[in-house]
Design a protein around this motif. Structure first.
Motif, PDB file in Angstrom:
ATOM      1  N   ILE A  26      18.268  10.592  -2.412  1.00 10.17           N
ATOM      2  CA  ILE A  26      17.041   9.660  -2.258  1.00 10.17           C
ATOM      3  C   ILE A  26      17.099   8.671  -0.945  1.00 10.17           C
ATOM      4  CG2 ILE A  26      16.767   9.783  -4.667  1.00 10.17           C
ATOM      5  CD1 ILE A  26      17.090   6.658  -4.490  1.00 10.17           C
ATOM      6  N   TYR A  33       8.837   6.578   1.287  1.00 12.03           N
ATOM      7  CA  TYR A  33       8.261   6.444  -0.039  1.00 12.03           C
ATOM      8  C   TYR A  33       7.847   5.094  -0.438  1.00 12.03           C
ATOM      9  CZ  TYR A  33       7.983   6.535  -5.096  1.00 12.03           C
ATOM     10  OH  TYR A  33       7.484   6.379  -6.285  1.00 12.03           O
ATOM     11  N   TYR A  90      11.581   8.917 -10.328  1.00 12.81           N
ATOM     12  CA  TYR A  90      10.603  10.065 -10.146  1.00 12.81           C
ATOM     13  C   TYR A  90       9.324  10.154 -10.684  1.00 12.81           C
ATOM     14  CZ  TYR A  90       8.687  14.846 -10.383  1.00 12.81           C
ATOM     15  OH  TYR A  90       7.535  15.906 -10.273  1.00 12.81           O
ATOM     16  N   ASP A  93       5.245   5.199 -10.154  1.00 12.19           N
ATOM     17  CA  ASP A  93       4.969   4.706  -8.635  1.00 12.19           C
ATOM     18  C   ASP A  93       5.081   3.130  -8.368  1.00 12.19           C
ATOM     19  OD1 ASP A  93       5.178   7.171  -7.316  1.00 12.19           O
ATOM     20  OD2 ASP A  93       2.935   7.385  -7.638  1.00 12.19           O
ATOM     21  N   LEU A  98      10.302   0.754 -10.666  1.00 11.89           N
ATOM     22  CA  LEU A  98      11.306   1.167  -9.853  1.00 11.89           C
ATOM     23  C   LEU A  98      12.444   0.082  -9.963  1.00 11.89           C
ATOM     24  CD1 LEU A  98       9.579   2.331  -6.535  1.00 11.89           C
ATOM     25  CD2 LEU A  98      10.267   3.648  -8.679  1.00 11.89           C
ATOM     26  N   LYS A 160       8.664  13.380  -3.332  1.00 13.42           N
ATOM     27  CA  LYS A 160       9.316  13.016  -4.335  1.00 13.42           C
ATOM     28  C   LYS A 160      10.247  13.890  -5.176  1.00 13.42           C
ATOM     29  CE  LYS A 160       7.636  10.307  -7.531  1.00 13.42           C
ATOM     30  NZ  LYS A 160       6.809   9.721  -8.391  1.00 13.42           N
ATOM     31  N   THR A 161      10.094  15.220  -4.275  1.00 13.40           N
ATOM     32  CA  THR A 161      11.191  16.253  -4.791  1.00 13.40           C
ATOM     33  C   THR A 161      12.783  15.918  -4.577  1.00 13.40           C
ATOM     34  OG1 THR A 161       9.563  17.829  -3.691  1.00 13.40           O
ATOM     35  CG2 THR A 161      11.846  18.520  -4.087  1.00 13.40           C
ATOM     36  N   PHE A 163      13.800  13.108  -5.748  1.00 11.37           N
ATOM     37  CA  PHE A 163      14.206  12.272  -6.926  1.00 11.37           C
ATOM     38  C   PHE A 163      14.282  12.971  -8.107  1.00 11.37           C
ATOM     39  CE2 PHE A 163      11.047   9.087  -4.774  1.00 11.37           C
ATOM     40  CZ  PHE A 163      12.177   8.390  -3.861  1.00 11.37           C
TER      41      PHE A 163
END
Length: 400
Positions: A26, A33, A90, A93, A98, A160-161, A163
């Motif tokens: 990440i 992000y 993932y 948001d 987070l 986000k892939t 993650f």
């Protein structure tokens, strides 16, 4: 080493590689992000501090549990914590979710890392321990090198892939460990561990009285200096030498490759030839020289070379310190490795925080601070070794 020992070490290395690599995935897309959810540098800094802070708070507890309940359980629970952390990262948001994911991840790391190094101590002899620790450390370094590269590639399929892939890979590590990992600690060994619950403060105080306290301090200072150096590295070469993102990435990747090569092929040979004490002195000296040269590097190429020198020293010092602490810990391997993790976490919190503040005052100050701290550590280590030798001589004289 026997075939059975190698098999178990390979399992540990795979777990460590996946754990560190899954987080490394990440790293390349984290700034983009955070920007996409209207967050910036403060959030990025807090991500590091929150992870290290929760790891610090939980490490002593995790170390006790490693001795009390076994290495296998803590390794699996640690991997589960890291997996949940990645899935939360993932799925949400919100910046607060987070931050919560970093707390969970820090707890997972606190459970995982001491248990892995305690497991290494269980399955190796004193002579083999440096090699075992260096192999596990090499898998950490390899995860740091490969993870970001994979993350950069995956970002082409969506922000986000990485993650999601990180979470899935971590889940695979959990299943892998449940199926193939065996317990290394004998049931009878657990009775040697104090059953009285201690607060983190009491554990820290107790660590001061341990014979491996000085190696713990060296771990703290090394983590402090290295994280301080890493946290301002990109800003410094950009400001001083106009380095491009590709040049910065090349520098970071190269340091990781150096760490892997050294830990795989050289640490065990060096320790067997010179012993942990001499190796500590030699490579703390190399780190001092590196920090000193960083003050005078006048080009990107020279600074690149200095950076490789510093990372060469720390990549040797890390497994050597783990080995030294492990040898001095006796039956309390989990407690010792937990405290090792706690002291490392203190350095990981304080290093970037203080380096960032000093960098804003004058960009060269973080490197001056690193030079002073590593220099004092070298002097302290030499004095500690001389006193230890003197005590051992007195004991031998009394026995005669």
């Amino acid at each position: 080493m026997s075939t059975e020992q190698r098999k178990k070490l390979i399992i540990l290395m795979i777990n460590m590689f996946i754990a560190i690599g899954s987080f490394g995935i990440i790293i390349p897309i984290l700034p983009a992000y955070l920007e996409s959810i209207n967050q910036g540098g403060t959030a990025a800094g807090l991500m590091i501090a929150i992870f290290a802070g929760s790891q610090l708070i939980f490490s002593p507890i995790a170390g006790k549990w490693t001795d009390q309940y076994g290495r296998r359980k803590m390794i699996i629970y640690g991997l589960i914590g890291l997996t949940i952390s990645m899935f939360v990262f993932y799925g949400f948001d919100s910046i607060w979710w987070l931050y919560a994911s970093r707390v969970i991840g820090g707890i997972g790391a606190a459970l995982l890392i001491p248990a892995i190094f305690a497991y290494v101590a269980d399955i190796t002899t004193m002579k083999q321990r440096a090699k075992g620790n260096s192999l596990v450390s090499a898998s950490m370094s390899l995860g740091i090198v490969i993870g970001p590269g994979i993350g950069g590639f995956l970002a082409d399929f969506g922000l986000k892939t990485p993650f999601l892939v990180s979470a899935i890979v971590s889940l695979v590590a959990v299943i892998f460990s449940v199926v193939v990992l065996e317990e290394s600690m004998q049931v009878s060994e657990a009775t040697d561990t104090p059953k009285v619950d201690e607060s983190m403060v009491r554990k820290m105080v107790r660590s001061i009285r341990m014979p491996y306290f000085i190696p713990l301090i060296i771990t703290l200072v090394m983590s402090f200096g290295l994280m301080a150096y890493e946290s301002v590295l990109g800003l410094f070469v950009d400001n001083q030498f106009g380095a491009t993102p590709q040049e910065i990435a090349m520098m970071v990747t190269s340091t990781g490759i150096v760490s892997v090569i050294v830990q795989l092929f050289f640490v065990d040979r060096i320790v067997n030839r010179y012993g942990e004490g001499k190796v500590l002195n030699i490579f703390l000296g190399v780190a001092v020289i590196g920090f000193l040269l960083s003050l005078f590097a006048s080009s990107y190429v020279l600074f690149f070379g200095v950076t490789l020198l510093i990372f060469l020293a720390t990549s040797i010092l890390r497994p050597v310190l783990n080995t030294l602490i492990s040898k001095m810990a006796g039956s309390e391997q989990g407690f010792a490795m937990g405290m090792n993790n706690a002291y490392m976490s203190i350095g990981n919190i304080l290093g970037p925080t203080l380096a960032g503040m000093l960098y804003d005052v004058k960009i060269i100050y973080p490197f001056i601070l690193g030079l002073i701290l590593v220099g004092l550590t070298l002097v302290t280590t030499i004095v500690w070794q001389k006193r230890s030798l003197a005590r051992e001589a007195k004991v031998k004289l009394k026995q005669v």
